[in-house]
Write a protein that holds these residues in place. Structure first.
Motif, PDB file in Angstrom:
ATOM      1  N   SER A  39       0.821  -1.221   0.000  1.00  0.00           N
ATOM      2  CA  SER A  39       0.000   0.000   0.000  1.00  0.00           C
ATOM      3  C   SER A  39       0.846   1.259   0.000  1.00  0.00           C
ATOM      4  N   VAL A  40       2.179   1.106  -0.048  1.00  0.00           N
ATOM      5  CA  VAL A  40       3.072   2.271  -0.015  1.00  0.00           C
ATOM      6  C   VAL A  40       3.490   2.656  -1.433  1.00  0.00           C
ATOM      7  N   VAL A  41       3.182   3.895  -1.801  1.00  0.00           N
ATOM      8  CA  VAL A  41       3.601   4.439  -3.090  1.00  0.00           C
ATOM      9  C   VAL A  41       4.888   5.214  -2.838  1.00  0.00           C
ATOM     10  N   GLN A  42       5.957   4.813  -3.513  1.00  0.00           N
ATOM     11  CA  GLN A  42       7.246   5.476  -3.329  1.00  0.00           C
ATOM     12  C   GLN A  42       7.405   6.575  -4.372  1.00  0.00           C
ATOM     13  N   ILE A  43       7.353   7.821  -3.913  1.00  0.00           N
ATOM     14  CA  ILE A  43       7.524   8.974  -4.789  1.00  0.00           C
ATOM     15  C   ILE A  43       9.025   9.167  -4.990  1.00  0.00           C
ATOM     16  N   ILE A  44       9.486   8.903  -6.221  1.00  0.00           N
ATOM     17  CA  ILE A  44      10.912   8.880  -6.549  1.00  0.00           C
ATOM     18  C   ILE A  44      11.430  10.255  -6.957  1.00  0.00           C
ATOM     19  N   ASP A  45      10.592  11.005  -7.693  1.00  0.00           N
ATOM     20  CA  ASP A  45      11.062  12.271  -8.253  1.00  0.00           C
ATOM     21  C   ASP A  45       9.903  13.254  -8.332  1.00  0.00           C
ATOM     22  N   ALA A  46      10.254  14.520  -8.469  1.00  0.00           N
ATOM     23  CA  ALA A  46       9.269  15.586  -8.669  1.00  0.00           C
ATOM     24  C   ALA A  46       9.692  16.376  -9.898  1.00  0.00           C
ATOM     25  N   ILE A  47       8.715  16.736 -10.713  1.00  0.00           N
ATOM     26  CA  ILE A  47       8.974  17.546 -11.901  1.00  0.00           C
ATOM     27  C   ILE A  47       8.251  18.882 -11.717  1.00  0.00           C
ATOM     28  N   PRO A  48       8.990  19.963 -11.492  1.00  0.00           N
ATOM     29  CA  PRO A  48       8.358  21.279 -11.326  1.00  0.00           C
ATOM     30  C   PRO A  48       7.684  21.735 -12.626  1.00  0.00           C
ATOM     31  N   LEU A  49       6.441  22.164 -12.529  1.00  0.00           N
ATOM     32  CA  LEU A  49       5.703  22.599 -13.715  1.00  0.00           C
ATOM     33  C   LEU A  49       5.779  24.121 -13.910  1.00  0.00           C
ATOM     34  N   PHE A  50       4.918  24.841 -13.183  1.00  0.00           N
ATOM     35  CA  PHE A  50       4.738  26.261 -13.483  1.00  0.00           C
ATOM     36  C   PHE A  50       4.845  27.141 -12.243  1.00  0.00           C
ATOM     37  N   HIS A  51       5.183  28.419 -12.494  1.00  0.00           N
ATOM     38  CA  HIS A  51       5.141  29.442 -11.444  1.00  0.00           C
ATOM     39  C   HIS A  51       4.462  30.707 -11.958  1.00  0.00           C
ATOM     40  N   GLN A  52       4.019  30.681 -13.215  1.00  0.00           N
ATOM     41  CA  GLN A  52       3.375  31.868 -13.771  1.00  0.00           C
ATOM     42  C   GLN A  52       1.912  31.599 -14.100  1.00  0.00           C
ATOM     43  N   CYS A  53       1.674  30.817 -15.106  1.00  0.00           N
ATOM     44  CA  CYS A  53       0.305  30.597 -15.587  1.00  0.00           C
ATOM     45  C   CYS A  53      -0.131  29.172 -15.266  1.00  0.00           C
ATOM     46  N   LEU A  54      -0.475  28.919 -14.037  1.00  0.00           N
ATOM     47  CA  LEU A  54      -0.808  27.561 -13.624  1.00  0.00           C
ATOM     48  C   LEU A  54      -2.084  27.043 -14.280  1.00  0.00           C
ATOM     49  N   GLN A  55      -2.937  27.942 -14.746  1.00  0.00           N
ATOM     50  CA  GLN A  55      -4.239  27.537 -15.288  1.00  0.00           C
ATOM     51  C   GLN A  55      -4.254  27.416 -16.808  1.00  0.00           C
ATOM     52  N   VAL A  56      -3.123  27.653 -17.493  1.00  0.00           N
ATOM     53  CA  VAL A  56      -3.118  27.640 -18.953  1.00  0.00           C
ATOM     54  C   VAL A  56      -3.140  26.196 -19.456  1.00  0.00           C
ATOM     55  N   THR A  57      -4.294  25.757 -19.939  1.00  0.00           N
ATOM     56  CA  THR A  57      -4.495  24.367 -20.315  1.00  0.00           C
ATOM     57  C   THR A  57      -3.568  23.880 -21.420  1.00  0.00           C
ATOM     58  N   PRO A  58      -3.386  24.598 -22.539  1.00  0.00           N
ATOM     59  CA  PRO A  58      -2.499  24.065 -23.588  1.00  0.00           C
ATOM     60  C   PRO A  58      -1.079  23.801 -23.082  1.00  0.00           C
ATOM     61  N   MET A  59      -0.534  24.707 -22.261  1.00  0.00           N
ATOM     62  CA  MET A  59       0.816  24.507 -21.737  1.00  0.00           C
ATOM     63  C   MET A  59       0.861  23.292 -20.810  1.00  0.00           C
ATOM     64  N   ALA A  60      -0.177  23.136 -19.996  1.00  0.00           N
ATOM     65  CA  ALA A  60      -0.240  21.988 -19.083  1.00  0.00           C
ATOM     66  C   ALA A  60      -0.321  20.685 -19.871  1.00  0.00           C
ATOM     67  N   GLU A  61      -1.100  20.674 -20.955  1.00  0.00           N
ATOM     68  CA  GLU A  61      -1.224  19.461 -21.765  1.00  0.00           C
ATOM     69  C   GLU A  61       0.110  19.088 -22.420  1.00  0.00           C
ATOM     70  N   ILE A  62       0.818  20.090 -22.933  1.00  0.00           N
ATOM     71  CA  ILE A  62       2.131  19.838 -23.538  1.00  0.00           C
ATOM     72  C   ILE A  62       3.089  19.267 -22.493  1.00  0.00           C
ATOM     73  N   ALA A  63       3.100  19.905 -21.310  1.00  0.00           N
ATOM     74  CA  ALA A  63       3.981  19.444 -20.234  1.00  0.00           C
ATOM     75  C   ALA A  63       3.638  18.019 -19.819  1.00  0.00           C
ATOM     76  N   LEU A  64       2.360  17.725 -19.641  1.00  0.00           N
ATOM     77  CA  LEU A  64       1.943  16.391 -19.202  1.00  0.00           C
ATOM     78  C   LEU A  64       2.353  15.321 -20.215  1.00  0.00           C
ATOM     79  N   MET A  65       2.200  15.619 -21.498  1.00  0.00           N
ATOM     80  CA  MET A  65       2.591  14.636 -22.526  1.00  0.00           C
ATOM     81  C   MET A  65       4.094  14.371 -22.488  1.00  0.00           C
ATOM     82  N   GLN A  66       4.888  15.438 -22.382  1.00  0.00           N
ATOM     83  CA  GLN A  66       6.346  15.260 -22.364  1.00  0.00           C
ATOM     84  C   GLN A  66       6.795  14.527 -21.097  1.00  0.00           C
ATOM     85  N   ILE A  67       6.191  14.890 -19.966  1.00  0.00           N
ATOM     86  CA  ILE A  67       6.586  14.272 -18.695  1.00  0.00           C
ATOM     87  C   ILE A  67       6.146  12.819 -18.638  1.00  0.00           C
TER      88      ILE A  67
END
Length: 200
Positions: A39-67
Protein backbone atom coordinates in the motif's frame (compact mmCIF):
# COMPACT_ATOMS: atom_id res chain seq x y z
CA UNK A 1 -5.87 3.81 1.66
CA UNK A 2 -2.43 4.35 0.18
CA UNK A 3 0.56 5.69 2.09
CA UNK A 4 3.39 7.65 0.55
CA UNK A 5 7.14 7.70 0.96
CA UNK A 6 8.93 10.71 -0.55
CA UNK A 7 12.54 10.32 -1.64
CA UNK A 8 15.11 12.96 -0.71
CA UNK A 9 15.23 14.08 -4.35
CA UNK A 10 11.46 14.46 -4.74
CA UNK A 11 10.99 16.30 -1.45
CA UNK A 12 13.96 18.64 -1.98
CA UNK A 13 12.81 19.64 -5.47
CA UNK A 14 9.28 20.41 -4.22
CA UNK A 15 10.62 22.65 -1.45
CA UNK A 16 13.16 24.30 -3.77
CA UNK A 17 10.40 25.11 -6.27
CA UNK A 18 8.27 26.76 -3.58
CA UNK A 19 11.30 28.59 -2.13
CA UNK A 20 12.50 29.86 -5.51
CA UNK A 21 9.15 31.61 -6.09
CA UNK A 22 7.91 32.54 -2.60
CA UNK A 23 5.71 35.32 -4.00
CA UNK A 24 3.90 33.04 -6.48
CA UNK A 25 1.92 29.82 -6.53
CA UNK A 26 3.81 26.87 -8.00
CA UNK A 27 2.88 23.34 -9.01
CA UNK A 28 4.42 20.16 -10.28
CA UNK A 29 4.10 16.43 -10.83
CA UNK A 30 5.24 13.49 -8.74
CA UNK A 31 6.76 10.35 -10.25
CA UNK A 32 6.68 6.90 -8.67
CA UNK A 33 7.57 3.29 -9.39
CA UNK A 34 5.01 1.78 -11.76
CA UNK A 35 4.05 -0.95 -9.29
CA UNK A 36 3.65 0.13 -5.65
CA UNK A 37 5.07 -2.17 -2.98
CA UNK A 38 1.97 -3.07 -1.03
CA UNK A 39 0.00 0.00 0.00
CA UNK A 40 3.07 2.27 -0.01
CA UNK A 41 3.60 4.44 -3.09
CA UNK A 42 7.25 5.48 -3.33
CA UNK A 43 7.52 8.97 -4.79
CA UNK A 44 10.91 8.88 -6.55
CA UNK A 45 11.06 12.27 -8.25
CA UNK A 46 9.27 15.59 -8.67
CA UNK A 47 8.97 17.55 -11.90
CA UNK A 48 8.36 21.28 -11.33
CA UNK A 49 5.70 22.60 -13.72
CA UNK A 50 4.74 26.26 -13.48
CA UNK A 51 5.14 29.44 -11.44
CA UNK A 52 3.37 31.87 -13.77
CA UNK A 53 0.30 30.60 -15.59
CA UNK A 54 -0.81 27.56 -13.62
CA UNK A 55 -4.24 27.54 -15.29
CA UNK A 56 -3.12 27.64 -18.95
CA UNK A 57 -4.50 24.37 -20.31
CA UNK A 58 -2.50 24.07 -23.59
CA UNK A 59 0.82 24.51 -21.74
CA UNK A 60 -0.24 21.99 -19.08
CA UNK A 61 -1.22 19.46 -21.76
CA UNK A 62 2.13 19.84 -23.54
CA UNK A 63 3.98 19.44 -20.23
CA UNK A 64 1.94 16.39 -19.20
CA UNK A 65 2.59 14.64 -22.53
CA UNK A 66 6.35 15.26 -22.36
CA UNK A 67 6.59 14.27 -18.69
CA UNK A 68 4.50 11.14 -19.24
CA UNK A 69 6.88 10.08 -22.03
CA UNK A 70 9.93 10.87 -19.86
CA UNK A 71 8.48 8.91 -16.90
CA UNK A 72 7.73 5.90 -19.09
CA UNK A 73 11.31 5.88 -20.41
CA UNK A 74 12.58 5.95 -16.82
CA UNK A 75 10.30 3.10 -15.73
CA UNK A 76 8.17 5.49 -13.68
CA UNK A 77 4.60 6.75 -13.72
CA UNK A 78 2.99 10.11 -12.99
CA UNK A 79 1.64 9.33 -9.53
CA UNK A 80 0.71 12.66 -8.05
CA UNK A 81 0.50 16.41 -8.10
CA UNK A 82 1.91 19.05 -5.78
CA UNK A 83 1.06 22.69 -5.32
CA UNK A 84 2.25 25.57 -3.16
CA UNK A 85 -0.41 28.28 -2.92
CA UNK A 86 0.50 31.93 -3.42
CA UNK A 87 -1.14 33.07 -0.19
CA UNK A 88 0.79 32.18 2.96
CA UNK A 89 -2.33 30.82 4.70
CA UNK A 90 -4.08 29.08 1.78
CA UNK A 91 -2.68 25.64 2.54
CA UNK A 92 -6.01 23.83 2.21
CA UNK A 93 -6.70 21.46 -0.65
CA UNK A 94 -9.81 23.44 -1.59
CA UNK A 95 -7.67 26.49 -2.36
CA UNK A 96 -4.89 24.66 -4.23
CA UNK A 97 -4.11 26.07 -7.69
CA UNK A 98 -4.97 24.03 -10.79
CA UNK A 99 -6.36 21.17 -8.70
CA UNK A 100 -8.03 19.64 -11.77
CA UNK A 101 -4.61 18.32 -12.80
CA UNK A 102 -4.61 16.14 -9.66
CA UNK A 103 -8.05 14.78 -10.55
CA UNK A 104 -6.86 13.91 -14.06
CA UNK A 105 -3.78 12.12 -12.70
CA UNK A 106 -5.97 10.13 -10.30
CA UNK A 107 -8.10 8.92 -13.22
CA UNK A 108 -4.98 7.30 -14.72
CA UNK A 109 -3.29 6.17 -11.49
CA UNK A 110 -5.72 5.11 -8.78
CA UNK A 111 -3.17 5.41 -5.94
CA UNK A 112 -2.28 8.99 -6.88
CA UNK A 113 -1.54 11.58 -4.22
CA UNK A 114 -2.10 15.31 -3.94
CA UNK A 115 0.56 17.15 -1.91
CA UNK A 116 0.08 20.70 -0.64
CA UNK A 117 3.11 22.68 0.51
CA UNK A 118 2.51 24.40 3.85
CA UNK A 119 4.32 27.67 3.13
CA UNK A 120 4.65 28.46 6.85
CA UNK A 121 6.96 25.44 7.24
CA UNK A 122 9.31 26.33 4.36
CA UNK A 123 12.06 27.94 6.44
CA UNK A 124 15.83 27.95 6.64
CA UNK A 125 15.54 25.90 9.84
CA UNK A 126 13.66 23.11 8.13
CA UNK A 127 12.85 20.69 10.94
CA UNK A 128 9.71 18.88 9.77
CA UNK A 129 7.97 17.97 6.54
CA UNK A 130 6.27 20.96 4.91
CA UNK A 131 3.83 18.72 3.03
CA UNK A 132 0.22 17.81 3.61
CA UNK A 133 -0.52 14.71 1.55
CA UNK A 134 -3.90 13.43 0.38
CA UNK A 135 -5.09 10.28 -1.36
CA UNK A 136 -8.35 9.76 -3.23
CA UNK A 137 -11.04 7.60 -1.66
CA UNK A 138 -14.83 7.69 -1.51
CA UNK A 139 -14.92 10.31 -4.29
CA UNK A 140 -12.81 12.85 -2.44
CA UNK A 141 -9.25 13.71 -1.42
CA UNK A 142 -8.56 12.71 2.19
CA UNK A 143 -5.45 13.17 4.34
CA UNK A 144 -3.02 10.31 3.98
CA UNK A 145 0.01 9.13 5.89
CA UNK A 146 3.35 10.12 4.41
CA UNK A 147 6.99 10.21 5.45
CA UNK A 148 10.37 11.15 4.05
CA UNK A 149 13.13 8.68 3.21
CA UNK A 150 15.91 9.26 5.78
CA UNK A 151 13.78 11.97 7.33
CA UNK A 152 16.26 13.73 9.62
CA UNK A 153 19.06 13.75 7.02
CA UNK A 154 16.65 14.99 4.33
CA UNK A 155 15.43 17.87 6.51
CA UNK A 156 18.99 18.75 7.54
CA UNK A 157 20.12 18.68 3.90
CA UNK A 158 17.22 20.87 2.74
CA UNK A 159 18.03 23.44 5.47
CA UNK A 160 21.69 23.52 4.49
CA UNK A 161 20.92 23.89 0.78
CA UNK A 162 18.29 26.60 1.33
CA UNK A 163 20.83 28.60 3.33
CA UNK A 164 23.23 28.33 0.38
CA UNK A 165 20.54 29.53 -2.05
CA UNK A 166 20.51 26.23 -3.95
CA UNK A 167 16.79 26.64 -4.74
CA UNK A 168 17.83 28.99 -7.56
CA UNK A 169 19.10 25.91 -9.47
CA UNK A 170 15.69 24.27 -9.86
CA UNK A 171 14.20 24.59 -13.35
CA UNK A 172 10.47 24.32 -13.97
CA UNK A 173 8.54 23.93 -17.21
CA UNK A 174 7.96 27.71 -17.36
CA UNK A 175 11.74 28.19 -17.45
CA UNK A 176 11.95 25.59 -20.23
CA UNK A 177 9.29 27.43 -22.27
CA UNK A 178 11.31 30.65 -21.87
CA UNK A 179 14.45 28.89 -23.11
CA UNK A 180 14.31 25.31 -24.46
CA UNK A 181 17.89 24.74 -23.29
CA UNK A 182 16.63 24.82 -19.69
CA UNK A 183 16.33 21.18 -18.60
CA UNK A 184 13.01 20.62 -16.82
CA UNK A 185 14.16 17.13 -15.78
CA UNK A 186 16.76 18.86 -13.56
CA UNK A 187 19.42 16.20 -14.20
CA UNK A 188 22.16 18.49 -12.86
CA UNK A 189 20.23 19.06 -9.64
CA UNK A 190 19.34 15.36 -9.35
CA UNK A 191 23.04 14.44 -9.56
CA UNK A 192 23.98 17.13 -7.02
CA UNK A 193 21.40 15.76 -4.58
CA UNK A 194 22.68 12.19 -5.05
CA UNK A 195 26.23 13.37 -4.36
CA UNK A 196 25.06 15.13 -1.22
CA UNK A 197 23.20 12.01 -0.01
CA UNK A 198 26.47 10.08 -0.14
CA UNK A 199 27.87 12.41 2.50
CA UNK A 200 25.24 11.31 5.04
Amino acid sequence: MSEYEFSETAYTKIIFHAAKYPHQAVNGLLLAEKKPKGSVVQIIDAIPLFHQCLQVTPMAEIALMQIDSYADNEGLVIAGYYAAPENFYDNQIEKAPAAKIADKIQENFKNACFAIVDNKLVTLEHNRSALQVYSYSNDRWSKAKHWLTQSSQTLEGVSLLLKRGAMRDVIDFDNHLDNPENDWTNQFLNQSLKDLQKLY
